[in-house]
Design a protein around this motif. Sequence first.
Motif, PDB file in Angstrom:
ATOM      1  N   GLU A  77       5.753  -2.119   1.521  1.00 58.98           N
ATOM      2  CA  GLU A  77       5.849  -1.391   0.249  1.00 58.98           C
ATOM      3  C   GLU A  77       5.480  -2.296  -0.910  1.00 58.98           C
ATOM      4  O   GLU A  77       5.715  -3.493  -0.873  1.00 58.98           O
ATOM      5  N   GLY A  78       4.892  -1.683  -1.910  1.00 60.93           N
ATOM      6  CA  GLY A  78       4.653  -2.406  -3.158  1.00 60.93           C
ATOM      7  C   GLY A  78       3.346  -3.168  -3.229  1.00 60.93           C
ATOM      8  O   GLY A  78       3.016  -3.737  -4.255  1.00 60.93           O
TER       9      GLY A  78
ATOM     10  N   ARG B 210       6.719  -0.560   9.975  1.00 62.34           N
ATOM     11  CA  ARG B 210       6.379   0.365   8.883  1.00 62.34           C
ATOM     12  C   ARG B 210       5.388  -0.310   7.949  1.00 62.34           C
ATOM     13  O   ARG B 210       5.340  -1.533   7.868  1.00 62.34           O
TER      14      ARG B 210
ATOM     15  N   ASP C 223      -2.759   4.018   6.668  1.00 63.86           N
ATOM     16  CA  ASP C 223      -1.762   2.947   6.704  1.00 63.86           C
ATOM     17  C   ASP C 223      -1.828   2.216   8.033  1.00 63.86           C
ATOM     18  O   ASP C 223      -0.934   2.317   8.856  1.00 63.86           O
TER      19      ASP C 223
ATOM     20  N   ALA D 141       1.370  -2.459  -6.283  1.00 63.11           N
ATOM     21  CA  ALA D 141       1.360  -1.014  -6.482  1.00 63.11           C
ATOM     22  C   ALA D 141       1.255  -0.627  -7.958  1.00 63.11           C
ATOM     23  O   ALA D 141       0.714   0.423  -8.288  1.00 63.11           O
TER      24      ALA D 141
ATOM     25  N   GLY E 133       4.451  -8.005   2.233  1.00 63.39           N
ATOM     26  CA  GLY E 133       4.971  -7.253   1.093  1.00 63.39           C
ATOM     27  C   GLY E 133       4.768  -7.962  -0.232  1.00 63.39           C
ATOM     28  O   GLY E 133       4.215  -9.049  -0.302  1.00 63.39           O
ATOM     29  N   ARG E 134       5.283  -7.314  -1.309  1.00 59.52           N
ATOM     30  CA  ARG E 134       4.892  -7.728  -2.658  1.00 59.52           C
ATOM     31  C   ARG E 134       5.530  -9.034  -3.124  1.00 59.52           C
ATOM     32  O   ARG E 134       5.026  -9.663  -4.053  1.00 59.52           O
TER      33      ARG E 134
END
Lengths: 140, 253
Positions: free
Chosen positions: B193-194, B190, B181, B240, B219-220
């Motif tokens: 996500e997704g 961080r 990551d 994801a 992100g997504r």
Amino acid sequence: MRRTITILLTVLVLSLPIAEATAAVETTKKKVIVVTKRFTGSAFEAGRWGTLQVTITVRKTTTITGTKRKVERKLTAVSVPTYPDHTDRSVYINSQALPILKSEALRAQSASIDMVSGATDSSEAFAESLQSAILKAKKA
Amino acid sequence: MSAVLAARPGVCRVEHVMGMPIVADVRDAIPADALDDVFDWFRWVDATFSTYKPGSEVSRIASGDLAIEDAHPDVRAVLDRCEELRGQTGGYFDAHAGGTLDPSGLVKGWSVDRAAEMLQTGGLRNFALNAGGDMRLSGRAVPEFTWRVGIQHPLDRTEVAAVIEARELAVATSGAYARGDHVLDPHTRRPPEGVLSVTVVGPDLATADAYATAAFAMGRLDGPRWTARLRGYEAMTILADETVLSTGGFPHG
């Protein structure tokens, strides 16, 4: 009508030497030599995971027809004699990843992909060692 | 990687520089030493820009030993471009994302772009330069009519998620699966996500790479939206749930 005959004759005349040429090729001796050799790539650092080395098996088929010589090389197997195993994590990665990477190398050949975008530490070293083994095979 | 063994013109050379394999696959008939200058260039870039070498100019700037004004013009140009891209990406591409100066995310693509210019100036037309999975394509993969690039599937490395067919193009992929990551959202520190990976293609590898990094970090939801507005660059995002979102002009093979 006359013109059609002329064209037909021309076609006939033109096709005669070609038919002869084809027959000549068929009667020329054809010799096929198949050699299978193994090539080991250079050892490379797989990032923080350690050293990795790849061996490939290449089948070289040389077809000699008259004075013509055609060489075909086919990658038949990929093995990894040296691979990173100095940490628990890299043992895990190698047990998971290397069999997959091997099949990827064989598949990439059939899919005729020139390059792959997006790779991991381990697969980069794999690709590099594979590449150097292939370079050796091409020179042989 | 090239696993095609059929006889063809040209030279393929691979070396480990800047912590990654760099592959130069040239499909023009050239002498074997014609690539020496290009690999010397990558070694100079490594010595100058490496964050792992304490004596490099970038390390000395990060530690305060070297003022940016006194650095090599190429170093200043790269740092300026990092700042421009930080502005263009709303801070999602940030050479200071990890807390200290690290322009590596731009240096890789920038050095490949410069190497491609060197080869073109030297008269080469058909080649690919691949630095750790990000690449510049030029001309065609003689004897083929295009270059074919597989985009690695982020979940299953036995699969390619897509194949790009192109002639003149830069291709950069950013994802969670490359080196763990390693791409963080600079705002949250961080991993996003997704999203599994973002591939960006366009004329310039430095820019494509920075855009891919930024879009991945967004992100997504925001990532694909942002890529849809890019000019001159096209993107493919893998979410994801393995949904693939592409911008209109993405060169699917």
